[in-house]
Design an enzyme around this catalytic site. Sequence first.
Site, PDB file in Angstrom:
ATOM      1  N   HIS A  57      42.310  70.333-101.576  1.00 17.04           N
ATOM      2  CA  HIS A  57      41.595  69.687-100.625  1.00 17.04           C
ATOM      3  C   HIS A  57      40.145  70.160-100.288  1.00 17.04           C
ATOM      4  CE1 HIS A  57      40.503  67.795 -96.874  1.00 17.04           C
ATOM      5  NE2 HIS A  57      40.596  68.792 -96.237  1.00 17.04           N
ATOM      6  N   HIS A  83      36.377  75.450 -94.892  1.00 15.21           N
ATOM      7  CA  HIS A  83      36.567  74.824 -93.783  1.00 15.21           C
ATOM      8  C   HIS A  83      37.729  75.048 -92.962  1.00 15.21           C
ATOM      9  CE1 HIS A  83      38.082  71.346 -96.065  1.00 15.21           C
ATOM     10  NE2 HIS A  83      38.500  70.995 -94.826  1.00 15.21           N
ATOM     11  N   ASP A  84      38.790  75.037 -93.703  1.00 18.64           N
ATOM     12  CA  ASP A  84      40.206  75.264 -93.217  1.00 18.64           C
ATOM     13  C   ASP A  84      40.704  76.645 -93.228  1.00 18.64           C
ATOM     14  OD1 ASP A  84      40.714  72.774 -92.352  1.00 18.64           O
ATOM     15  OD2 ASP A  84      41.430  72.060 -94.219  1.00 18.64           O
ATOM     16  N   GLU A  87      41.121  78.055 -89.446  1.00 20.01           N
ATOM     17  CA  GLU A  87      42.174  77.131 -88.538  1.00 20.01           C
ATOM     18  C   GLU A  87      43.552  77.126 -89.181  1.00 20.01           C
ATOM     19  OE1 GLU A  87      42.606  72.278 -87.787  1.00 20.01           O
ATOM     20  OE2 GLU A  87      40.575  73.331 -87.836  1.00 20.01           O
ATOM     21  N   ASP A  88      43.687  77.258 -90.569  1.00 18.27           N
ATOM     22  CA  ASP A  88      45.060  77.087 -91.301  1.00 18.27           C
ATOM     23  C   ASP A  88      45.688  78.242 -92.051  1.00 18.27           C
ATOM     24  OD1 ASP A  88      45.576  74.508 -90.340  1.00 18.27           O
ATOM     25  OD2 ASP A  88      44.311  73.698 -91.517  1.00 18.27           O
ATOM     26  N   ASP A 144      35.348  65.419 -95.647  1.00 23.41           N
ATOM     27  CA  ASP A 144      36.721  65.944 -95.132  1.00 23.41           C
ATOM     28  C   ASP A 144      37.263  64.548 -94.710  1.00 23.41           C
ATOM     29  OD1 ASP A 144      38.839  67.619 -94.488  1.00 23.41           O
ATOM     30  OD2 ASP A 144      38.675  67.174 -92.333  1.00 23.41           O
TER      31      ASP A 144
END
Length: 234
Positions: A57, A83-84, A87-88, A144
């Site tokens: 991704h 970017h993630d 957050e993840d 995204d």
Amino acid sequence: FVFELLFTRSLFIYYSYLVLMSSTNELSVLLNTTQFATEAHKHQRRKDPDATPYINHPVGVAHLISSVGKVSDLLTLQGALLHDTVEDTDVTMEELKNEFGAEVAEVVAEVSDDKALSKHERKAAQIEHAAHVSTPAKLIKLADKLYNLRSLLVVLPSSWSPQRAQAYFGWSREVINKIRGTNEFLEKELDTVFQSSFQHKGETFPCIPDDYADGDWKKATPTTNKGGSKITEE
């Protein structure tokens, strides 16, 4: 083996573009960034039926910014790859600052949801704040959404109903409408998706129904995540 082949193919396509547009130093930075993201996401899978590696991704988002958006800005591509991560994964903002600098960390912060909020609150916040983030962050949001929406056109997550998918398409358009004028190429591709339809169990559904009104996404979007991670429930 199939997972590794898909990941290898994504990286090959992505770096084919990068080699053409990057200096040796920039390419080295991007390789280091990709390695960092790969390590951070190494135990995670997408929620598609094949459970493809999650790293596909962020690499795919960076690829869309480069190939479709025609953007070669190093900061934007690094932000896309990372970017993630905050957050993840267990990566912290401080780690990103130490590894890549405050500017990169700030872009990642701009596109990271506040997990202390409910799902509806986070989605509403994305719509509200989208217009106020930096250009690199807007580009990442465009790519995204395009990556995720194209994935839904192929197949829905096993737990999703068509109405849940339509809610996601509608919500995504609301976010994109706040940042139009950022990149005509990515926006054109997104509009093509919004006007498309998807298949589910032999039936055809419009991505966004004609009678969709802003805010309708709340009707078919769960208020909480199972397990607290958008990797398993978005």
